[in-house]
Design a protein around this motif. Structure first.
Motif, PDB file in Angstrom:
ATOM      1  N   VAL A   1      -1.860  15.092  15.424  1.00 37.41           N
ATOM      2  CA  VAL A   1      -2.895  14.380  14.840  1.00 37.41           C
ATOM      3  C   VAL A   1      -2.475  13.644  15.248  1.00 37.41           C
ATOM      4  O   VAL A   1      -1.241  12.856  15.324  1.00 37.41           O
ATOM      5  N   SER A   2      -3.187  12.231  14.813  1.00 37.51           N
ATOM      6  CA  SER A   2      -3.300  10.698  15.897  1.00 37.51           C
ATOM      7  C   SER A   2      -3.546   9.607  14.422  1.00 37.51           C
ATOM      8  O   SER A   2      -5.076  10.003  14.634  1.00 37.51           O
ATOM      9  N   ILE A   3      -3.018   9.624  14.649  1.00 39.96           N
ATOM     10  CA  ILE A   3      -3.563   8.167  12.800  1.00 39.96           C
ATOM     11  C   ILE A   3      -3.287   6.791  13.668  1.00 39.96           C
ATOM     12  O   ILE A   3      -2.524   6.365  14.627  1.00 39.96           O
ATOM     13  N   GLN A   4      -4.528   5.304  14.145  1.00 38.45           N
ATOM     14  CA  GLN A   4      -3.768   4.104  14.297  1.00 38.45           C
ATOM     15  C   GLN A   4      -5.122   3.533  13.039  1.00 38.45           C
ATOM     16  O   GLN A   4      -6.158   2.999  13.206  1.00 38.45           O
ATOM     17  N   THR A   5      -4.059   2.349  12.752  1.00 41.09           N
ATOM     18  CA  THR A   5      -4.110   1.348  11.873  1.00 41.09           C
ATOM     19  C   THR A   5      -3.659   0.512  11.772  1.00 41.09           C
ATOM     20  O   THR A   5      -3.055  -0.354  11.923  1.00 41.09           O
ATOM     21  N   PRO A   6      -4.305  -0.596  10.797  1.00 45.58           N
ATOM     22  CA  PRO A   6      -4.257  -2.390  11.553  1.00 45.58           C
ATOM     23  C   PRO A   6      -2.825  -2.410  10.433  1.00 45.58           C
ATOM     24  O   PRO A   6      -2.515  -1.751   9.460  1.00 45.58           O
ATOM     25  N   PRO A   7      -2.228  -3.565  11.780  1.00 48.71           N
ATOM     26  CA  PRO A   7      -1.083  -4.220  11.087  1.00 48.71           C
ATOM     27  C   PRO A   7      -1.229  -4.805   9.795  1.00 48.71           C
ATOM     28  O   PRO A   7      -0.006  -5.521   9.133  1.00 48.71           O
ATOM     29  N   ASN A   8      -2.269  -5.427   9.821  1.00 51.20           N
ATOM     30  CA  ASN A   8      -2.212  -6.728   8.940  1.00 51.20           C
ATOM     31  C   ASN A   8      -3.939  -5.912   8.210  1.00 51.20           C
ATOM     32  O   ASN A   8      -4.737  -5.766   8.323  1.00 51.20           O
ATOM     33  N   TYR A   9      -3.451  -5.928   6.720  1.00 50.96           N
ATOM     34  CA  TYR A   9      -4.904  -6.053   5.673  1.00 50.96           C
ATOM     35  C   TYR A   9      -5.482  -7.016   5.042  1.00 50.96           C
ATOM     36  O   TYR A   9      -7.190  -6.810   4.759  1.00 50.96           O
ATOM     37  N   SER A  10      -4.966  -8.294   5.645  1.00 48.12           N
ATOM     38  CA  SER A  10      -5.586  -9.616   4.936  1.00 48.12           C
ATOM     39  C   SER A  10      -6.409  -9.113   3.168  1.00 48.12           C
ATOM     40  O   SER A  10      -7.476  -9.806   2.990  1.00 48.12           O
ATOM     41  N   ASP A  11      -5.538  -8.590   2.295  1.00 52.93           N
ATOM     42  CA  ASP A  11      -6.644  -8.461   1.114  1.00 52.93           C
ATOM     43  C   ASP A  11      -7.326  -7.893   0.813  1.00 52.93           C
ATOM     44  O   ASP A  11      -7.654  -8.556   0.262  1.00 52.93           O
ATOM     45  N   LEU A  12      -7.825  -7.406   1.908  1.00 52.34           N
ATOM     46  CA  LEU A  12      -9.462  -6.866   1.313  1.00 52.34           C
ATOM     47  C   LEU A  12      -9.090  -5.742   0.744  1.00 52.34           C
ATOM     48  O   LEU A  12      -8.120  -5.017   0.060  1.00 52.34           O
ATOM     49  N   THR A  13     -10.507  -5.288  -0.181  1.00 54.22           N
ATOM     50  CA  THR A  13     -10.326  -4.513  -1.328  1.00 54.22           C
ATOM     51  C   THR A  13     -11.799  -3.202  -0.534  1.00 54.22           C
ATOM     52  O   THR A  13     -12.490  -3.768   0.083  1.00 54.22           O
ATOM     53  N   ILE A  14     -11.291  -2.404  -1.400  1.00 55.65           N
ATOM     54  CA  ILE A  14     -12.874  -0.648  -0.712  1.00 55.65           C
ATOM     55  C   ILE A  14     -12.639  -0.243  -1.767  1.00 55.65           C
ATOM     56  O   ILE A  14     -11.688   0.002  -3.146  1.00 55.65           O
ATOM     57  N   ALA A  15     -13.829   0.117  -2.421  1.00 51.66           N
ATOM     58  CA  ALA A  15     -14.001   1.230  -3.490  1.00 51.66           C
ATOM     59  C   ALA A  15     -13.211   2.360  -3.360  1.00 51.66           C
ATOM     60  O   ALA A  15     -12.807   3.208  -2.424  1.00 51.66           O
ATOM     61  N   PRO A  16     -12.536   3.315  -4.268  1.00 52.01           N
ATOM     62  CA  PRO A  16     -11.933   3.320  -4.252  1.00 52.01           C
ATOM     63  C   PRO A  16     -11.781   5.039  -3.902  1.00 52.01           C
ATOM     64  O   PRO A  16     -13.380   5.609  -3.984  1.00 52.01           O
ATOM     65  N   LEU A  17     -11.927   5.669  -2.779  1.00 52.36           N
ATOM     66  CA  LEU A  17     -11.782   7.422  -2.779  1.00 52.36           C
ATOM     67  C   LEU A  17     -12.943   7.176  -1.760  1.00 52.36           C
ATOM     68  O   LEU A  17     -13.862   8.594  -1.890  1.00 52.36           O
ATOM     69  N   LEU A  18     -13.630   6.242  -1.230  1.00 54.31           N
ATOM     70  CA  LEU A  18     -14.553   6.380  -0.262  1.00 54.31           C
ATOM     71  C   LEU A  18     -14.467   7.109   0.777  1.00 54.31           C
ATOM     72  O   LEU A  18     -15.219   7.594   1.408  1.00 54.31           O
ATOM     73  N   ILE A  19     -13.361   6.673   1.781  1.00 59.86           N
ATOM     74  CA  ILE A  19     -12.835   6.946   3.084  1.00 59.86           C
ATOM     75  C   ILE A  19     -12.302   9.301   3.104  1.00 59.86           C
ATOM     76  O   ILE A  19     -12.733   9.652   3.417  1.00 59.86           O
ATOM     77  N   LEU A  20     -11.567   9.384   1.714  1.00 63.00           N
ATOM     78  CA  LEU A  20     -11.128  10.558   1.427  1.00 63.00           C
ATOM     79  C   LEU A  20     -11.908  11.505   1.440  1.00 63.00           C
ATOM     80  O   LEU A  20     -11.510  12.649   2.440  1.00 63.00           O
ATOM     81  N   PRO A  21     -12.851  11.901   1.343  1.00 67.13           N
ATOM     82  CA  PRO A  21     -14.309  12.645   1.616  1.00 67.13           C
ATOM     83  C   PRO A  21     -14.443  13.272   3.260  1.00 67.13           C
ATOM     84  O   PRO A  21     -14.631  14.833   3.313  1.00 67.13           O
TER      85      PRO A  21
END
Length: 247
Positions: free
Chosen positions: A122-142
């Motif tokens: 598994v390779s995972i790269q995510t941002p170090p800072n999210y700037s308090d952004l919001t997203i609709a829940p469970l949008l990425i999980l599927p």
């Protein structure tokens, strides 16, 4: 006189027939209503049995019984409990913090990794800072679930997946790749993916690009979406292919 009598009989018979039809219709509607109420009662009963409090108590009981005999299973139960708690209690709002959503994705991937031992790469790269952004829940999980359902679980040797999430201002870019059995197409019209596509169209009109690439031995999901800060209203932005490029 006879003609008038025959006419009266005909009208009377017609009226009686209409009355009889009305009676049977009302009786049928009453029966349907009773059946509907019975179904609702049965559904409420099932919901009561699956109340979150009951569910988490059951998981805790299973955890306590497996701590000594099956420590790996016990850890998986705790991870599952955390995921269910997030889905039941944090996802009732229109949006959640992007940082929370990605943390939940991390926990889900860690839970899946336990099924494969050391075999899953598994390779995972995510941002170090999210700037308090919001997203609709469970949008990425599927999409992540799809990786394991149609990808890594079917690859017999060296299953792998890669997830990269980056931010450019309020634009989130997701690139998800997983290996799959050669020449086997992945079902892209399942309920999960079609549901996410519809949610994107409703919640982020003209503010996203979504693309799926099904190649010979890899499956790729590209998603680019304009998110909103937690407090500051997002500016209107029209997405165009020549303005946004994938990772």
């Amino acid at each position: 006189m006879m003609g008038g009598l025959r006419g009266s009989i005909t009208i009377g018979g017609l009226a009686a027939a209409i009355k009889m039809m009305k009676y049977f219709y009302e009786k049928q509607q009453h029966a349907l209503l009773l059946e509907k109420e019975k179904s609702i009662a049965e559904l409420q009963s099932l919901k009561a049995q699956l109340h979150p409090h009951f569910l988490f108590n059951t998981l805790n009981n299973i955890y306590s019984h497996t701590q000594d005999t099956a420590p790996v299973a016990a850890d998986m139960i705790i991870a599952l409990s955390a995921l269910l708690r997030y889905i039941l209690y944090n996802c009732n709002t229109p949006v959640v913090k992007l940082e929370q959503e990605i943390k939940m994705i991390h926990e889900y991937i860690e839970l899946e990794k336990r099924r494969y031992g050391n075999e899953l790469e598994v390779s995972i790269q995510t941002p170090p800072n999210y700037s308090d952004l919001t997203i609709a829940p469970l949008l990425i999980l599927p999409f992540v679930e799809n990786c394991f359902k149609h990808g890594t679980s079917e690859v017999l040797e060296r299953p792998w997946m890669s997830m990269t999430i980056s931010l450019e201002g309020q634009i989130m870019q997701l690139k998800l790749i997983n290996g799959k059995v050669q020449n086997k197409s992945v079902q892209t019209g399942g309920i999960g993916i079609s549901n996410v596509r519809r949610r994107l169209e409703l919640l982020y009109p003209e503010k996203f690009i979504f693309d799926i690439i099904d190649e010979e031995d890899v499956y790729i999901v590209n998603l680019k979406i304009e998110l909103k800060p937690d407090t500051v209203p997002a500016q209107e932005t029209n997405f165009k292919d020549n303005e946004l490029t994938y990772i």
